[in-house]
Enzyme design. Structure first.
Site, short mmCIF file in Angstrom:
data_model
loop_
_atom_site.label_atom_id
_atom_site.label_comp_id
_atom_site.label_asym_id
_atom_site.label_seq_id
_atom_site.Cartn_x
_atom_site.Cartn_y
_atom_site.Cartn_z
N HIS A 61 7.65 1.39 -10.92
CA HIS A 61 6.49 0.87 -10.19
C HIS A 61 5.21 1.30 -10.87
CE1 HIS A 61 7.58 4.80 -8.50
NE2 HIS A 61 6.30 5.00 -8.33
N ASN A 108 4.32 6.75 -13.40
CA ASN A 108 4.92 8.07 -13.54
C ASN A 108 6.37 7.89 -14.00
OD1 ASN A 108 2.56 9.26 -12.54
ND2 ASN A 108 3.25 9.03 -10.43
N HIS A 149 1.18 2.15 -10.17
CA HIS A 149 0.16 2.50 -9.17
C HIS A 149 -1.16 1.86 -9.56
CE1 HIS A 149 2.30 6.15 -7.40
NE2 HIS A 149 2.98 5.99 -8.53
N VAL A 175 10.20 8.18 -6.79
CA VAL A 175 11.01 7.03 -6.38
C VAL A 175 11.51 6.35 -7.66
CG1 VAL A 175 11.07 4.83 -5.14
CG2 VAL A 175 9.67 6.73 -4.25
N ARG A 208 0.83 -1.20 0.00
CA ARG A 208 0.00 0.00 0.00
C ARG A 208 0.87 1.25 0.00
NH1 ARG A 208 -5.03 -1.85 0.50
NH2 ARG A 208 -5.23 -3.79 1.67
N ASP A 209 0.44 2.22 -0.78
CA ASP A 209 1.15 3.50 -0.85
C ASP A 209 1.02 4.23 0.49
OD1 ASP A 209 1.96 5.53 -3.49
OD2 ASP A 209 1.58 6.45 -1.52
N ILE A 210 2.12 4.82 0.93
CA ILE A 210 2.14 5.50 2.22
C ILE A 210 1.29 6.78 2.20
CG2 ILE A 210 4.14 7.04 1.90
CD1 ILE A 210 5.20 5.94 4.59
#
Ligand code: DGP
Length: 116
Positions: free
Chosen positions: A101, A88, A103, A97, A30-32
Site C-alpha cells: 500500500h 513502508n 500512504h 500490514v 482513510r487510515d485509521i
C-alpha cells in the site's frame, strides 16, 4: 496463495472503512490512525505482500497507484500546496500490514522522516 490481511477484509467489505476511491485495480481509504490531516492508503486489489514482493509485471500497477494518489490530491485541492507519498517495506521500514500500500499524507507541513 497470498496472505489474508485486514486490507483484504476491507476490500471484501467485511469490515468498514472510509473509502474515498476505487477502481478495477485498487481501493483507497482513510487510515485509521492518521499521521497528517489527510492520510489515505492506496491498496492494489492484487495480492502483493509489499514492494519487495512486487515484480516487473507490477510496474504498471505501481504507476497507477502513484497516479491515483496524485489525481486524488488534485481533486481534493491540495496538490499545489503539496503532499507526500510513502511505502513502508518490511520490518525496518515500519510495515505492519503485509498487503502492499501507498500512504498519501497532506494537509499540513510535514516534518522530517526516515529517522529511527
Ligand atoms: P504500514 O505501517 O505502512 O503497514 O501501514 C499500515 C497502516 O494501516 C497504518 O497506518 C494503520 C492502517 N490501518 C491498520 N488497520 C487498519 C484498519 O483496519 N482500517 C484502516 N482504515 N486503516 C488501518
Amino acid at each position: 496463495m497470498g496472505e489474508d490481511t485486514i486490507f483484504h477484509r476491507i476490500m471484501r467489505r467485511e469490515i468498514p472503512a472510509d473509502v474515498v476511491y476505487e477502481d478495477d485495480d485498487m481501493i483507497a481509504f482513510r487510515d485509521i490512525s492518521p499521521q497528517a490531516p489527510v492520510h489515505v492508503l492506496f491498496v492494489p486489489k492484487k495480492t502483493i505482500r509489499g514492494l519487495d514482493a512486487a515484480g516487473d509485471e507490477d510496474a504498471e500497477l505501481l504507476g497507477r497507484l502513484a497516479l491515483a494518489a496524485a489525481a486524488y490530491a488534485r481533486r481534493e485541492g491540495f496538490a499545489a500546496k503539496g503532499y507526500r507519498i510513502v511505502m513502508n517495506c518490511n520490518e525496518d521500514g515500519g510495515q505492519t500490514v503485509f498487503q502492499m500500500h501507498l500512504h498519501l499524507l497532506a494537509g499540513a507541513p510535514l516534518g522530517s522522516f526516515g529517522t529511527p
